[in-house]
Design a protein around this motif. Structure first.
Motif, PDB file in Angstrom:
ATOM      1  N   LEU A 261      22.651  42.565  32.351  1.00  0.00           N
ATOM      2  CA  LEU A 261      23.480  41.358  32.227  1.00  0.00           C
ATOM      3  C   LEU A 261      22.592  40.230  31.719  1.00  0.00           C
ATOM      4  CD1 LEU A 261      26.174  39.829  32.891  1.00  0.00           C
ATOM      5  CD2 LEU A 261      25.138  39.254  35.098  1.00  0.00           C
ATOM      6  N   VAL A 262      23.040  39.591  30.618  1.00  0.00           N
ATOM      7  CA  VAL A 262      22.213  38.555  29.994  1.00  0.00           C
ATOM      8  C   VAL A 262      23.044  37.300  29.779  1.00  0.00           C
ATOM      9  CG1 VAL A 262      21.008  37.906  27.852  1.00  0.00           C
ATOM     10  CG2 VAL A 262      20.726  40.200  28.795  1.00  0.00           C
ATOM     11  N   HIS A 263      22.475  36.158  30.122  1.00  0.00           N
ATOM     12  CA  HIS A 263      23.115  34.909  29.736  1.00  0.00           C
ATOM     13  C   HIS A 263      22.075  33.993  29.105  1.00  0.00           C
ATOM     14  CE1 HIS A 263      26.175  31.819  29.659  1.00  0.00           C
ATOM     15  NE2 HIS A 263      25.219  30.971  29.999  1.00  0.00           N
ATOM     16  N   VAL A 264      22.254  33.736  27.809  1.00  0.00           N
ATOM     17  CA  VAL A 264      21.352  32.813  27.123  1.00  0.00           C
ATOM     18  C   VAL A 264      22.063  31.476  27.009  1.00  0.00           C
ATOM     19  CG1 VAL A 264      20.029  32.386  25.012  1.00  0.00           C
ATOM     20  CG2 VAL A 264      20.326  34.737  25.841  1.00  0.00           C
ATOM     21  N   ALA A 265      21.517  30.462  27.670  1.00  0.00           N
ATOM     22  CA  ALA A 265      22.153  29.141  27.663  1.00  0.00           C
ATOM     23  C   ALA A 265      21.718  28.378  26.415  1.00  0.00           C
ATOM     24  CB  ALA A 265      21.769  28.370  28.926  1.00  0.00           C
ATOM     25  N   GLU A 266      22.648  27.545  25.925  1.00  0.00           N
ATOM     26  CA  GLU A 266      22.415  26.809  24.683  1.00  0.00           C
ATOM     27  C   GLU A 266      21.326  25.750  24.830  1.00  0.00           C
ATOM     28  OE1 GLU A 266      26.380  26.062  23.110  1.00  0.00           O
ATOM     29  OE2 GLU A 266      25.521  24.199  22.275  1.00  0.00           O
ATOM     30  N   ASN A 267      21.275  25.135  25.983  1.00  0.00           N
ATOM     31  CA  ASN A 267      20.255  24.118  26.259  1.00  0.00           C
ATOM     32  C   ASN A 267      20.139  23.978  27.780  1.00  0.00           C
ATOM     33  OD1 ASN A 267      22.399  22.438  27.163  1.00  0.00           O
ATOM     34  ND2 ASN A 267      22.746  21.769  25.047  1.00  0.00           N
ATOM     35  N   VAL A 268      19.276  23.089  28.224  1.00  0.00           N
ATOM     36  CA  VAL A 268      18.996  23.032  29.657  1.00  0.00           C
ATOM     37  C   VAL A 268      20.215  22.525  30.455  1.00  0.00           C
ATOM     38  CG1 VAL A 268      17.874  20.766  29.656  1.00  0.00           C
ATOM     39  CG2 VAL A 268      17.185  22.457  31.335  1.00  0.00           C
ATOM     40  N   GLU A 269      21.023  21.655  29.860  1.00  0.00           N
ATOM     41  CA  GLU A 269      22.245  21.184  30.542  1.00  0.00           C
ATOM     42  C   GLU A 269      23.210  22.355  30.766  1.00  0.00           C
ATOM     43  OE1 GLU A 269      20.923  19.446  27.945  1.00  0.00           O
ATOM     44  OE2 GLU A 269      20.218  17.734  29.145  1.00  0.00           O
ATOM     45  N   HIS A 270      23.374  23.177  29.747  1.00  0.00           N
ATOM     46  CA  HIS A 270      24.241  24.350  29.891  1.00  0.00           C
ATOM     47  C   HIS A 270      23.673  25.322  30.924  1.00  0.00           C
ATOM     48  CE1 HIS A 270      27.030  24.147  26.209  1.00  0.00           C
ATOM     49  NE2 HIS A 270      26.416  22.994  26.294  1.00  0.00           N
ATOM     50  N   TYR A 271      22.380  25.497  30.908  1.00  0.00           N
ATOM     51  CA  TYR A 271      21.707  26.386  31.873  1.00  0.00           C
ATOM     52  C   TYR A 271      22.055  25.910  33.289  1.00  0.00           C
ATOM     53  CZ  TYR A 271      17.535  29.092  33.559  1.00  0.00           C
ATOM     54  OH  TYR A 271      16.674  29.966  34.176  1.00  0.00           O
ATOM     55  N   ALA A 272      21.920  24.594  33.525  1.00  0.00           N
ATOM     56  CA  ALA A 272      22.230  24.032  34.850  1.00  0.00           C
ATOM     57  C   ALA A 272      23.702  24.263  35.195  1.00  0.00           C
ATOM     58  CB  ALA A 272      21.919  22.534  34.859  1.00  0.00           C
ATOM     59  N   ARG A 273      24.571  24.053  34.234  1.00  0.00           N
ATOM     60  CA  ARG A 273      26.006  24.179  34.480  1.00  0.00           C
ATOM     61  C   ARG A 273      26.398  25.624  34.792  1.00  0.00           C
ATOM     62  NH1 ARG A 273      29.500  23.120  29.352  1.00  0.00           N
ATOM     63  NH2 ARG A 273      28.493  21.089  29.511  1.00  0.00           N
ATOM     64  N   GLU A 274      25.710  26.568  34.152  1.00  0.00           N
ATOM     65  CA  GLU A 274      26.148  27.968  34.220  1.00  0.00           C
ATOM     66  C   GLU A 274      25.397  28.811  35.251  1.00  0.00           C
ATOM     67  OE1 GLU A 274      25.487  28.390  30.054  1.00  0.00           O
ATOM     68  OE2 GLU A 274      27.237  27.128  29.624  1.00  0.00           O
ATOM     69  N   LEU A 275      24.347  28.248  35.852  1.00  0.00           N
ATOM     70  CA  LEU A 275      23.498  29.044  36.752  1.00  0.00           C
ATOM     71  C   LEU A 275      24.263  29.659  37.927  1.00  0.00           C
ATOM     72  CD1 LEU A 275      20.626  29.997  37.586  1.00  0.00           C
ATOM     73  CD2 LEU A 275      20.515  27.936  39.016  1.00  0.00           C
ATOM     74  N   PHE A 276      24.988  28.831  38.666  1.00  0.00           N
ATOM     75  CA  PHE A 276      25.624  29.346  39.888  1.00  0.00           C
ATOM     76  C   PHE A 276      26.708  30.371  39.574  1.00  0.00           C
ATOM     77  CE2 PHE A 276      24.492  25.185  42.312  1.00  0.00           C
ATOM     78  CZ  PHE A 276      23.247  25.700  42.639  1.00  0.00           C
ATOM     79  N   SER A 277      27.458  30.166  38.481  1.00  0.00           N
ATOM     80  CA  SER A 277      28.489  31.161  38.157  1.00  0.00           C
ATOM     81  C   SER A 277      27.822  32.447  37.673  1.00  0.00           C
ATOM     82  CB  SER A 277      29.499  30.615  37.146  1.00  0.00           C
ATOM     83  OG  SER A 277      28.888  30.365  35.923  1.00  0.00           O
ATOM     84  N   PHE A 278      26.671  32.332  37.037  1.00  0.00           N
ATOM     85  CA  PHE A 278      25.923  33.536  36.647  1.00  0.00           C
ATOM     86  C   PHE A 278      25.495  34.318  37.889  1.00  0.00           C
ATOM     87  CE2 PHE A 278      21.974  35.799  35.853  1.00  0.00           C
ATOM     88  CZ  PHE A 278      22.312  36.577  34.759  1.00  0.00           C
ATOM     89  N   PHE A 279      24.987  33.622  38.893  1.00  0.00           N
ATOM     90  CA  PHE A 279      24.578  34.291  40.132  1.00  0.00           C
ATOM     91  C   PHE A 279      25.751  35.075  40.732  1.00  0.00           C
ATOM     92  CE2 PHE A 279      20.936  31.151  41.392  1.00  0.00           C
ATOM     93  CZ  PHE A 279      20.047  31.878  40.611  1.00  0.00           C
ATOM     94  N   ARG A 280      26.911  34.445  40.733  1.00  0.00           N
ATOM     95  CA  ARG A 280      28.086  35.093  41.330  1.00  0.00           C
ATOM     96  C   ARG A 280      28.541  36.293  40.502  1.00  0.00           C
ATOM     97  NH1 ARG A 280      31.006  32.342  45.324  1.00  0.00           N
ATOM     98  NH2 ARG A 280      29.906  30.486  46.052  1.00  0.00           N
ATOM     99  N   LYS A 281      28.482  36.152  39.176  1.00  0.00           N
ATOM    100  CA  LYS A 281      28.867  37.264  38.301  1.00  0.00           C
ATOM    101  C   LYS A 281      27.904  38.441  38.499  1.00  0.00           C
ATOM    102  CE  LYS A 281      29.831  38.107  33.413  1.00  0.00           C
ATOM    103  NZ  LYS A 281      29.733  37.499  32.068  1.00  0.00           N
ATOM    104  N   ALA A 282      26.615  38.128  38.588  1.00  0.00           N
ATOM    105  CA  ALA A 282      25.599  39.168  38.783  1.00  0.00           C
ATOM    106  C   ALA A 282      25.874  39.931  40.075  1.00  0.00           C
ATOM    107  CB  ALA A 282      24.206  38.532  38.821  1.00  0.00           C
ATOM    108  N   GLU A 283      26.284  39.185  41.080  1.00  0.00           N
ATOM    109  CA  GLU A 283      26.569  39.809  42.371  1.00  0.00           C
ATOM    110  C   GLU A 283      27.740  40.789  42.259  1.00  0.00           C
ATOM    111  OE1 GLU A 283      26.327  37.417  46.125  1.00  0.00           O
ATOM    112  OE2 GLU A 283      28.481  37.729  45.974  1.00  0.00           O
ATOM    113  N   LYS A 284      28.795  40.351  41.552  1.00  0.00           N
ATOM    114  CA  LYS A 284      29.970  41.218  41.396  1.00  0.00           C
ATOM    115  C   LYS A 284      29.616  42.491  40.643  1.00  0.00           C
ATOM    116  CE  LYS A 284      33.854  38.216  42.030  1.00  0.00           C
ATOM    117  NZ  LYS A 284      34.683  37.164  41.456  1.00  0.00           N
ATOM    118  N   LEU A 285      28.660  42.391  39.720  1.00  0.00           N
ATOM    119  CA  LEU A 285      28.285  43.554  38.916  1.00  0.00           C
ATOM    120  C   LEU A 285      27.214  44.407  39.598  1.00  0.00           C
ATOM    121  CD1 LEU A 285      28.249  41.864  35.389  1.00  0.00           C
ATOM    122  CD2 LEU A 285      29.949  43.461  36.302  1.00  0.00           C
ATOM    123  N   GLY A 286      26.816  44.021  40.804  1.00  0.00           N
ATOM    124  CA  GLY A 286      25.817  44.809  41.527  1.00  0.00           C
ATOM    125  C   GLY A 286      24.408  44.700  40.959  1.00  0.00           C
TER     126      GLY A 286
END
Ligand code: TXA
Ligand code: MG
Length: 313
Positions: A261-286
């Motif tokens: 599972l890969v998420h490349v954020a466009e910039n640091v603001e996007h990285y901050a915005r998307e971090l927690f939802s990425f953690f949750r998605k990673a969890e769902k995918l095991g």
């Protein structure tokens, strides 16, 4: 308990005013609100989240005039920061008004106050007509929720209502600043950067993590932002597969096939915005291990690194 999911701020406010627990969107993360004048309702927040009772709640206002109902004094420093950043992703720690129950502030004589700038949050808070106590709407020790679905995943059946809104604009929690002393002391880095604060108050300091600062913000002691997967901070993505079930989030793209599972954020603001939802998605995918790319400490980078470091310990 049945959790009502609604798009109506009126309905959500009605539920809160009858002592219910209502999750609502803000520009940072979703909050879990209750009346501040009902100890029973406030206690239910701690129960629903599994939150330690020594971790104080912040109160949310829709109008600066409500500050006087929860805090006894706005010194010059506090006024300056409120003028510059309210409404917005800033929480000011002020001397508590004696009328506010110590259940809200976990026995402290200070109180955190925040005025969100998200439109839905403002409308909801306006309809409540009084300050609303609200921590982030996650189970204790989990990443803060940046969507209503994430709130539902954590708290369905444990709270009365979720006010539906969009995914949050900033994705990291507010900056918490103690303004009870002569110069502002940042207790938690957040969406308002250190640089922003220093422009308004050049003597803004950062808490050093010593025991006196910890005593000033009990929440710092508690374990936060921890997803199910093991989190490892890296300077760059791995060049090839090193284990199974690995995820990656960062600014730089990894080589094909190195991660599941890969998420490349466009910039640091996007990285901050998307971090927690990425953690949750990673969890769902095991996903069992997550590589998070480090960022520089400038601007929102400081808050992002703070969350990454907490997630990785
Ligand atoms: O962006 C945010 O701040 C979100 C949204 C919902 O407004 N809220 C949020 O609340 O993140 P919570 O409870 O998850 O985090 C608030 C932090 C905690 O670390 C708590 O310990 C600290 O603020 N805090 C609250 N009251 C305090 C006080 N009187 N003195 C020092 N720290 C305080
Ligand atoms: Mg929280």
């Amino acid at each position: 308990m049945n959790t009502l999911i609604t798009s109506s701020p009126e309905e959500a406010a009605r539920i809160l005013l009858s002592d219910g627990l209502v999750a609502f969107p803000t520009e940072t993360v979703y909050g879990l609100g209750s009346r501040i004048d009902s100890e029973a309702a406030v206690e239910r927040i701690f129960q629903a989240k599994g939150r330690p009772t020594d971790n104080p709640l912040i109160v949310h206002i829709s109008d600066k005039r409500q500050i006087g109902a929860v805090a006894i004094e706005m010194n010059q420093t506090a006024s300056k920061l409120a003028d510059a950043f309210f409404p917005g992703p800033l929480t000011l720690v002020l001397p508590k008004h004696p009328d506010v129950s110590e259940v809200v502030t976990a026995g402290l004589n200070t109180i955190g106050v925040r005025m969100p700038d998200d439109e839905r949050a403002q409308e909801f808070l306006r309809l409540c007509g009084q300050p609303v106590a609200a921590p982030s709407a996650n189970r204790s020790g989990r990443p803060s929720p940046t969507s209503w679905e994430a709130v539902r995943d954590d708290l369905d059946g444990r709270i009365d209502c979720i006010l539906k809104g969009d995914a949050t604009r900033l994705g990291l929690e507010s900056t918490v600043v103690d303004v009870t002393g002569p110069s502002p002391l940042v207790l938690r880095p957040g969406s308002i950067s250190f640089e922003d604060l220093r422009l308004v108050h050049p003597r803004t300091e950062f808490h050093s993590g010593d025991t006196s600062a910890t005593a000033r913000s009990p929440g710092i002691r508690h374990r936060h932002y921890r997803p199910a997967a093991e989190v490892i901070l890296v300077h760059e993505p791995a060049g090839e597969k090193t284990a199974n079930n690995m995820g990656y989030i960062g600014l730089e793209a990894p080589t094909d096939g190195a991660y599941e599972l890969v998420h490349v954020a466009e910039n640091v603001e996007h990285y901050a915005r998307e971090l927690f939802s990425f953690f949750r998605k990673a969890e769902k995918l095991g996903i069992e291990m997550i590589h998070c790319q480090r960022v520089s400490d400038a601007g929102i980078g400081k808050a992002l690194m703070d969350r990454l470091e907490r997630a990785s310990t």
